[in-house]
Write an enzyme that holds these catalytic residues in place. Sequence first.
Site, mmCIF file in Angstrom:
data_model
loop_
_atom_site.group_PDB
_atom_site.id
_atom_site.type_symbol
_atom_site.label_atom_id
_atom_site.label_comp_id
_atom_site.label_asym_id
_atom_site.label_seq_id
_atom_site.Cartn_x
_atom_site.Cartn_y
_atom_site.Cartn_z
ATOM 1 C CB SER A 124 -0.881 -0.009 1.257
ATOM 2 O OG SER A 124 -1.467 1.259 1.461
ATOM 3 C CE1 TYR A 149 -3.246 -0.050 5.346
ATOM 4 C CE2 TYR A 149 -3.730 -2.388 5.586
ATOM 5 C CZ TYR A 149 -3.528 -1.271 4.781
ATOM 6 O OH TYR A 149 -3.593 -1.389 3.419
ATOM 7 C CE LYS A 153 -1.336 -4.262 3.428
ATOM 8 N NZ LYS A 153 -1.622 -5.571 2.828
HETATM 9 C C1 WQD Z 1 -9.679 8.971 1.440
HETATM 10 C C2 WQD Z 1 -9.929 10.453 1.733
HETATM 11 C C3 WQD Z 1 -10.302 10.945 4.048
HETATM 12 C C4 WQD Z 1 -14.145 8.945 4.480
HETATM 13 C C5 WQD Z 1 -6.884 3.894 3.287
HETATM 14 C C6 WQD Z 1 -5.670 3.049 3.552
HETATM 15 C C7 WQD Z 1 -5.138 2.514 2.246
HETATM 16 C C8 WQD Z 1 -6.218 1.743 1.584
HETATM 17 C C9 WQD Z 1 -7.403 2.686 1.317
HETATM 18 C C10 WQD Z 1 -6.488 -0.596 2.013
HETATM 19 C C11 WQD Z 1 -9.220 10.915 2.994
HETATM 20 C C12 WQD Z 1 -11.536 11.280 3.208
HETATM 21 C C13 WQD Z 1 -12.950 9.415 3.966
HETATM 22 C C14 WQD Z 1 -15.166 9.862 4.845
HETATM 23 C C15 WQD Z 1 -13.767 11.672 4.144
HETATM 24 N N1 WQD Z 1 -6.607 0.663 2.417
HETATM 25 N N2 WQD Z 1 -12.785 10.756 3.785
HETATM 26 N N3 WQD Z 1 -14.940 11.199 4.652
HETATM 27 O O1 WQD Z 1 -7.347 6.713 4.214
HETATM 28 O O2 WQD Z 1 -6.588 7.405 1.862
HETATM 29 O O3 WQD Z 1 -6.497 5.009 2.527
HETATM 30 O O4 WQD Z 1 -7.852 3.162 2.591
HETATM 31 O O5 WQD Z 1 -6.160 -1.012 0.945
HETATM 32 O O6 WQD Z 1 -4.048 1.657 2.512
HETATM 33 O O7 WQD Z 1 -4.660 3.867 4.118
HETATM 34 O O8 WQD Z 1 -8.702 6.091 2.149
HETATM 35 O O9 WQD Z 1 -11.072 6.313 1.528
HETATM 36 O O10 WQD Z 1 -10.451 6.235 3.999
HETATM 37 O O11 WQD Z 1 -9.929 8.263 2.657
HETATM 38 O O12 WQD Z 1 -13.584 12.900 3.981
HETATM 39 O O13 WQD Z 1 -16.269 9.496 5.336
HETATM 40 O O14 WQD Z 1 -11.319 10.637 1.970
HETATM 41 O O15 WQD Z 1 -10.091 11.949 5.021
HETATM 42 O O16 WQD Z 1 -8.776 12.241 2.778
HETATM 43 P P1 WQD Z 1 -7.248 6.426 2.757
HETATM 44 P P2 WQD Z 1 -10.111 6.664 2.614
#
Ligand code: WQD
Length: 339
Positions: A124, A149, A153
Amino acid sequence: MKILVTGGLGFIGSHTVVELVNAGYDPVIIDDLSNSNIKILDQLAKIIGFKPAFHQLNLCDDKAVSEFAEANQDISGLIHFAAFKAVGESVKHPLKYYHNNFYSLINLLNAYNGKALNFVFSSSCTVYGQPDKLPVTEDAPVKQAQSPYGNTKQIAEEILKDVVAAGSAYKIVSLRYFNPVGAHSTALIGELPIGIPQNLVPFITQTAIGKREKLTVFGDKYNTPDGSCIRDYIHVVDLAKAHVAAIKLMQEEGFNGYDVFNIGTGNGSSVLEVIKAFEQTTGVKLNYEIGPQREGDVEQVWGDVTKSAEKLNWKAELDLSTMMSSAWAWEQYIAENPL
Ligand code: WQD
């Protein structure tokens, strides 16, 4: 050619099973169903025309894994998805994450040790933390993980490098995913979050369909053009194809040892841009509000995907609009056809 797919009933795993079949491989799925639904097997059959081989197996059970390997020596490749992956949960339950993510990996490596297996590891972009330079390349420094997590990785990649350095027969590729989103064009498989979605796009589609009252945007005061965080969103089908490309790369003469690739589009999109793309693509107005920043979020990250284009012979083809339309079609399908 049989390819073992651990976590093969999960979001990325199931899409990779489809692309393996499309490329003429014979996938064998292992899944412990702790974070997936057995009905995905029937959904896959509707897409590929047959039910792929499936074994319910807990990879933390070393005896069961070695018995499986004994009975399944004719595996030529292995794609390892099976792992816990919720950033927030890993902070609350670190030991659960270290136990599951490391025991499963080490048991698999032990079980097939000595076999010239082509091994693809699901890594990741989390390993980069907040990169100093964007777009981030594979030789950027791996930063202190922001969560257990992310740490699993980073350490897993080190384990794999050490195994190859020790002269094992394995050939290994780690794929550093950016943000996988979207669903298969048939809308028969897609992301199936259990409980309240942690990730942005399933939260958007569940809000749009009325399962959630509103989306909270976690902060709009970041140092980005519109103040919201930037990520490199990649269509899950493009991501699945990258795994097939990795298997093919390791089958070529001359590939030896270990390599790592960024699997993204090379473009960054902000949270507010993703919301806008969803509304424009689907015609559905999204109910959202701006809320506080989320602990552990990096401000902005997107990948340099030159190495993947040149060496992995792979590049993403699907755009943000297709990511949104396919995610929405899947949400509508699952609302009508709960699994
Ligand atoms: C994306 C953006 C949030 C939810 C993680 C893991 C990565 C992979 C994908 C496994 C961020 C914003 C989110 C919400 C929001 N995991 N957001 N409101 O954190 O970039 O990555 O998930 O494969 O390894 O680190 O993904 O989709 O959670 O967030 O504003 O209700 O959306 O703050 O900026 P992230 P995400």
